[in-house]
Scaffold this motif. Structure first.
Motif, mmCIF file in Angstrom:
data_model
loop_
_atom_site.group_PDB
_atom_site.id
_atom_site.type_symbol
_atom_site.label_atom_id
_atom_site.label_comp_id
_atom_site.label_asym_id
_atom_site.label_seq_id
_atom_site.Cartn_x
_atom_site.Cartn_y
_atom_site.Cartn_z
ATOM 1 N N ASN A 64 0.833 -1.215 0.000
ATOM 2 C CA ASN A 64 0.000 0.000 0.000
ATOM 3 C C ASN A 64 0.868 1.265 0.000
ATOM 4 N N GLU A 65 1.894 1.229 -0.829
ATOM 5 C CA GLU A 65 2.805 2.361 -1.047
ATOM 6 C C GLU A 65 3.639 2.717 0.190
ATOM 7 N N GLN A 66 3.669 1.841 1.175
ATOM 8 C CA GLN A 66 4.505 2.071 2.353
ATOM 9 C C GLN A 66 5.604 1.014 2.407
ATOM 10 N N LEU A 67 6.809 1.476 2.750
ATOM 11 C CA LEU A 67 7.961 0.583 2.805
ATOM 12 C C LEU A 67 8.087 -0.029 4.197
ATOM 13 N N TYR A 68 8.271 -1.348 4.240
ATOM 14 C CA TYR A 68 8.493 -2.078 5.487
ATOM 15 C C TYR A 68 9.855 -2.752 5.393
ATOM 16 N N HIS A 69 10.783 -2.332 6.256
ATOM 17 C CA HIS A 69 12.157 -2.833 6.183
ATOM 18 C C HIS A 69 12.470 -3.752 7.365
ATOM 19 N N HIS A 70 13.682 -4.312 7.368
ATOM 20 C CA HIS A 70 14.017 -5.385 8.303
ATOM 21 C C HIS A 70 14.486 -4.914 9.680
ATOM 22 N N ILE A 71 14.672 -3.596 9.881
ATOM 23 C CA ILE A 71 15.122 -3.115 11.193
ATOM 24 C C ILE A 71 13.886 -2.919 12.070
ATOM 25 N N ILE A 72 13.642 -3.902 12.923
ATOM 26 C CA ILE A 72 12.428 -3.918 13.729
ATOM 27 C C ILE A 72 12.624 -3.110 15.012
ATOM 28 N N ASP A 73 11.624 -2.310 15.349
ATOM 29 C CA ASP A 73 11.621 -1.572 16.615
ATOM 30 C C ASP A 73 11.127 -2.521 17.708
ATOM 31 N N PRO A 74 11.986 -2.894 18.660
ATOM 32 C CA PRO A 74 11.564 -3.857 19.688
ATOM 33 C C PRO A 74 10.520 -3.305 20.648
ATOM 34 N N PHE A 75 10.264 -1.986 20.606
ATOM 35 C CA PHE A 75 9.227 -1.412 21.458
ATOM 36 C C PHE A 75 7.841 -1.505 20.828
ATOM 37 N N THR A 76 7.776 -1.598 19.496
ATOM 38 C CA THR A 76 6.475 -1.634 18.811
ATOM 39 C C THR A 76 6.216 -2.941 18.071
ATOM 40 N N GLY A 77 7.293 -3.633 17.660
ATOM 41 C CA GLY A 77 7.143 -4.844 16.866
ATOM 42 C C GLY A 77 7.009 -4.580 15.378
ATOM 43 N N TYR A 78 7.076 -3.304 14.994
ATOM 44 C CA TYR A 78 6.983 -2.922 13.583
ATOM 45 C C TYR A 78 8.328 -2.371 13.106
ATOM 46 N N PRO A 79 8.557 -2.334 11.789
ATOM 47 C CA PRO A 79 9.791 -1.712 11.292
ATOM 48 C C PRO A 79 9.949 -0.294 11.828
ATOM 49 N N LEU A 80 11.156 0.037 12.232
ATOM 50 C CA LEU A 80 11.439 1.332 12.853
ATOM 51 C C LEU A 80 11.204 2.459 11.843
ATOM 52 N N ASP A 81 10.414 3.415 12.238
ATOM 53 C CA ASP A 81 10.036 4.496 11.316
ATOM 54 C C ASP A 81 10.536 5.830 11.856
ATOM 55 N N ASN A 82 11.587 6.350 11.249
ATOM 56 C CA ASN A 82 12.053 7.690 11.598
ATOM 57 C C ASN A 82 12.587 8.373 10.342
ATOM 58 N N GLU A 83 13.399 9.404 10.508
ATOM 59 C CA GLU A 83 13.839 10.217 9.372
ATOM 60 C C GLU A 83 15.004 9.617 8.604
ATOM 61 N N LEU A 84 15.514 8.465 9.042
ATOM 62 C CA LEU A 84 16.775 7.953 8.503
ATOM 63 C C LEU A 84 16.608 6.931 7.381
ATOM 64 N N GLN A 85 17.555 7.010 6.432
ATOM 65 C CA GLN A 85 17.755 5.935 5.465
ATOM 66 C C GLN A 85 18.845 4.983 5.931
ATOM 67 N N SER A 86 19.877 5.542 6.578
ATOM 68 C CA SER A 86 20.976 4.688 7.031
ATOM 69 C C SER A 86 21.810 5.382 8.091
ATOM 70 N N VAL A 87 22.521 4.551 8.853
ATOM 71 C CA VAL A 87 23.565 5.018 9.769
ATOM 72 C C VAL A 87 24.803 4.165 9.520
ATOM 73 N N THR A 88 25.941 4.821 9.356
ATOM 74 C CA THR A 88 27.215 4.117 9.196
ATOM 75 C C THR A 88 28.096 4.447 10.390
ATOM 76 N N ILE A 89 28.639 3.400 11.013
ATOM 77 C CA ILE A 89 29.522 3.581 12.162
ATOM 78 C C ILE A 89 30.957 3.273 11.747
ATOM 79 N N ILE A 90 31.867 4.172 12.094
ATOM 80 C CA ILE A 90 33.302 3.975 11.876
ATOM 81 C C ILE A 90 33.914 3.775 13.260
ATOM 82 N N SER A 91 34.512 2.606 13.485
ATOM 83 C CA SER A 91 34.999 2.266 14.824
ATOM 84 C C SER A 91 36.231 1.380 14.712
ATOM 85 N N ASP A 92 36.834 1.097 15.857
ATOM 86 C CA ASP A 92 38.052 0.282 15.867
ATOM 87 C C ASP A 92 37.767 -1.185 15.586
#
Length: 325
Positions: free
Chosen positions: A230-258
């Motif tokens: 229904n024209e809405q995207l459902y992705h694999h990053i699940i919000d454990p507080f709601t049980g639904y795919p996490l919905d916020n302003e982000l497309q991605s986060v990249t972490i640079i670490s040791d």
């Protein structure tokens, strides 16, 4: 060999694992892939038999003793799951299996079933016995899933395997978890050039290039495993507080670490926080850098001393300042 390096790849962990070396060492390559295969066999939840699945099968019945390696990883994953407001949750297994996103899942599960399975996902119900290296899931139906952390852990172990063969310059790519070892022999700056994929584009279409030395680069994004309903995207990053795919302003986060394990954990945590809270959280973690990519095509960078980012996509805006409070 391509140019002045050797590339090897193998299908493992549901993805293509590649290894780039600068010396020809077949024994090291064999050791790396054998190690990854052995670790996958212990940690996977995509087969009936593994150390992790033995814990899941015994949920609500009895504790299960596992190897120190698996116990330590579960212990770290539980600690990350219990951090304040963390969207990282190793007990998310029942919800992941319900949605099946990335595994032919193309529909929204019934709301009452999501609610029921959420009751099985509290990390507080995972009981760890340090003395016996045993793990007990207190409710029948609980399942731990180390998918959000296993690739990073395995990449870090691979680095140790290569060190045993006196290899200290290499790149390991575990399907998006990229670990650069040492400095690059291919550039005058000795920096590795790691491509950051453009969201929802062809595999060779880049948002930009990271310049790093001896760092891990891990990305969590909404554009690799998803379906549209229904024209809405459902992705694999699940919000454990709601049980639904996490919905916020982000497309991605990249972490640079040791190390890659840290990247796995915090790419999920900071994705859940969103840009403003994520940038603030990074003030506590001076050993990490991050790149936030938003749905309105803005890029926010934090802790830039760990890397340099070269923007290639002219329709994305590189924002140097923090978002106003």
């Amino acid at each position: 060999m391509t140019g002045s390096y050797y590339t090897y790849s193998q299908k493992l962990m549901g993805t293509t694992v590649s290894l780039q070396l600068y010396v020809e060492n077949p024994a090291a390559v064999t050791a790396v892939f054998n190690t990854i295969e052995a670790l996958e066999a212990r940690l996977t939840v995509n087969r009936d038999h593994s150390e992790v699945m033995s814990i899941n099968h015994a949920a609500g019945k009895h504790p299960v003793t596992v190897s120190k390696l698996v116990f330590d990883l579960i212990q770290q994953a539980k600690a990350a799951s219990l951090l304040p407001y963390s969207r990282f949750n190793l007990a998310i297994g029942p919800i992941v299996k319900l949605w099946k996103i990335g595994f032919n899942g193309q529909s929204i599960p019934p709301a009452d079933e999501i609610t029921h399975r959420l009751s099985l996902t509290s990390p507080h119900l995972i009981e760890l016995d340090q003395t016996n290296h045993s793990v007990y899931l207190a409710k029948a139906g609980m399942e731990i899933d180390l998918g959000a952390i296993a690739k990073g852990y395995i990449a870090d172990i691979t680095k140790l395997v290569l060190a045993q063969y006196n290899i200290h310059q290499a790149i390991i790519n575990c399907g998006g978890n990229v670990l650069t070892i040492g400095s690059s022999p291919l550039t005058s700056s000795q920096e590795w050039h790691i491509g950051l994929k453009r969201p929802f584009a062809a595999a060779n279409s880049l948002l930009g290039i990271l310049h790093v030395q001896n760092k891990s680069v891990v990305t969590s994004g909404i554009y690799e495993r998803y379906f549209i309903f229904n024209e809405q995207l459902y992705h694999h990053i699940i919000d454990p507080f709601t049980g639904y795919p996490l919905d916020n302003e982000l497309q991605s986060v990249t972490i640079i670490s040791d190390n890659s394990l840290t990247g796995d954990i915090y790419s999920t945590i900071l994705f859940g926080f969103g840009v403003r809270h994520g940038l603030n959280e990074l003030e506590k973690h001076k050993n990490m850098g991050a790149i936030f990519v938003t749905k309105d095509q803005k890029i926010f960078i934090k802790s830039n001393q760990h890397f340099q980012f070269e923007l290639l996509a002219d329709d994305y805006e590189l924002c140097q300042s923090l978002i106003p409070a």
